[in-house]
Write a protein that holds these residues in place. Sequence first.
Motif, PDB file in Angstrom:
ATOM      1  N   ILE A   7      -6.845   1.959  -0.530  1.00 52.89           N
ATOM      2  CA  ILE A   7      -6.434   0.643  -1.019  1.00 52.89           C
ATOM      3  C   ILE A   7      -7.255  -0.427  -0.309  1.00 52.89           C
ATOM      4  N   GLU A   9      -7.427  -4.396   0.016  1.00 49.38           N
ATOM      5  CA  GLU A   9      -6.601  -5.578  -0.250  1.00 49.38           C
ATOM      6  C   GLU A   9      -6.780  -6.575   0.886  1.00 49.38           C
ATOM      7  N   SER A  34      -6.359   2.485   4.150  1.00 51.28           N
ATOM      8  CA  SER A  34      -6.275   1.057   3.810  1.00 51.28           C
ATOM      9  C   SER A  34      -7.447   0.289   4.400  1.00 51.28           C
ATOM     10  N   LEU A  54      -7.609   1.838  -5.242  1.00 55.42           N
ATOM     11  CA  LEU A  54      -7.012   0.607  -5.749  1.00 55.42           C
ATOM     12  C   LEU A  54      -7.690  -0.571  -5.059  1.00 55.42           C
ATOM     13  N   LYS A  92       0.946  -5.823  -8.311  1.00 52.58           N
ATOM     14  CA  LYS A  92       1.288  -5.544  -6.912  1.00 52.58           C
ATOM     15  C   LYS A  92       2.772  -5.709  -6.641  1.00 52.58           C
TER      16      LYS A  92
END
Length: 353
Positions: A7, A9, A34, A54, A92
Motif C-alpha cells: 500500500i 499512501e 506499507s 494499492l 478508502k
Amino acid sequence: MKIRIAILEQDKNYLQRLLSAFETKYEDKIEMYSFTDEKLALDAIKNNKINVFLSGDKFAVTKNQMPEKCGFAYLVDTPDMETMNNEKAICKFQKIDLIYKEIVSLYSENALDKLKNYDEGSARIIAFASPSGGTGASTMAVAFARYFAKCGKKTLYFNTEELGDSSIYFMGEGQFSFDDLIYAVKSKKANMTLKFESTVKQDISGVYFFSPGNKALDVIDLSREEVSQLIVDLKMSGIFDVIIWDMDYSFHELRSNRMELVSDIVLVSDGLELSLSKFRRMYESLEVLERQRKVDVMDKMWIVYNKFSNKMSKSVGIDDIRELGGAPRYEHATVNQIIEQLLKLNIYEKLLV
C-alpha cells in the motif's frame, strides 16, 4: 499462503489505522507492506512477490509499473468512483471487511493457482424446484437456508432461476453482484474460490448470498457447461457447509450431470389438482428414465407442501417420494412474515444431518 499486499499512501495516520485494522482481523490471511514514498514502493515490489498493489490517488503510479500477475487499484476518497485512469478504484473510507473483499477480488483475477483451497472439503447441495408454478418454491428454499444458518451451518442461498432475485429475501453490504461471477466464469482467468469469497454477501439472518445482476439476460447467457462449472467450484471451494440451490425446474436439469453433485432434491407442491397432475407426470417420466439408466435421482427426491389447503389440497400419494411436511397458505402476509411462520414448522429436521 497469505496474500501479499503493498500500500502506497501519503496520509500516514490513515495508513497506520488501515494496517492496524488488517492486522487485527486478517493477520492469518494477508501480509502487508506499507509505503509513503513512491520510489521506495516501486523498488520494493521488484524484490518481493507482491500480489496486490494499492496506490493513493495522489501518486503517479500506473498498472504498467506492476509485475506480471500483480493486481492493482487506486485508493480514492470518493465512495461512488469505480475507476481512475481506467483502473479499479477503491474507496478508502469504508468498512475494513469491504476493502478486504476488494483486495481478494483483485487477487482472484490474477492468482496463478487456480485450484487453491479446493482440498478443504466440499459442501452439501440441496436443490429446490417445483414442477408447477406458483407454489412458493423460492420462499421455501429461503426458509430452509435460514434454518440451516440458524443451526450453525455456513449456508449459501444460490439462485440460478432465469428471473430469480435474491434481494427480495436478503440484504448485505458490498458492491459486487452475480454479474462479477458470470464475468469470472466466462473469462476463465479468476481463482473462483477467492472470487466467491470477495463477491458473496451475508444477510443478518446469517445466510450467505450473491446479489442479483443488473439483467436477467446475463444469467440466461450462461451455458449449461458454465453453470455446471460454477456449481462444482462452489461445492469444492471449502467456504460453505450447505448450499441451498434454488433452480428452475426442467427435465433437462434433472437429467444433467449436475444432479450427481446434489445430495437432495426438494420438490415443492401446493397439493392442488393441477400441481399434483404435473407432479405425477414428472414422476412417471423419471421412472422410465431411471429404468433406461438415463437418470439417477429418484432416491434423492423429497416433497414439501406449501400453501396447503385443508379443503382443496391433497397428498401426492406416491409411496416412494419422502415427505418433509407442509405449510398452510398465509393470507395477507409479506414475504418475510411468511418465512417467519415457515421457520416455526417442523419440516427441516429430516434434512439436517
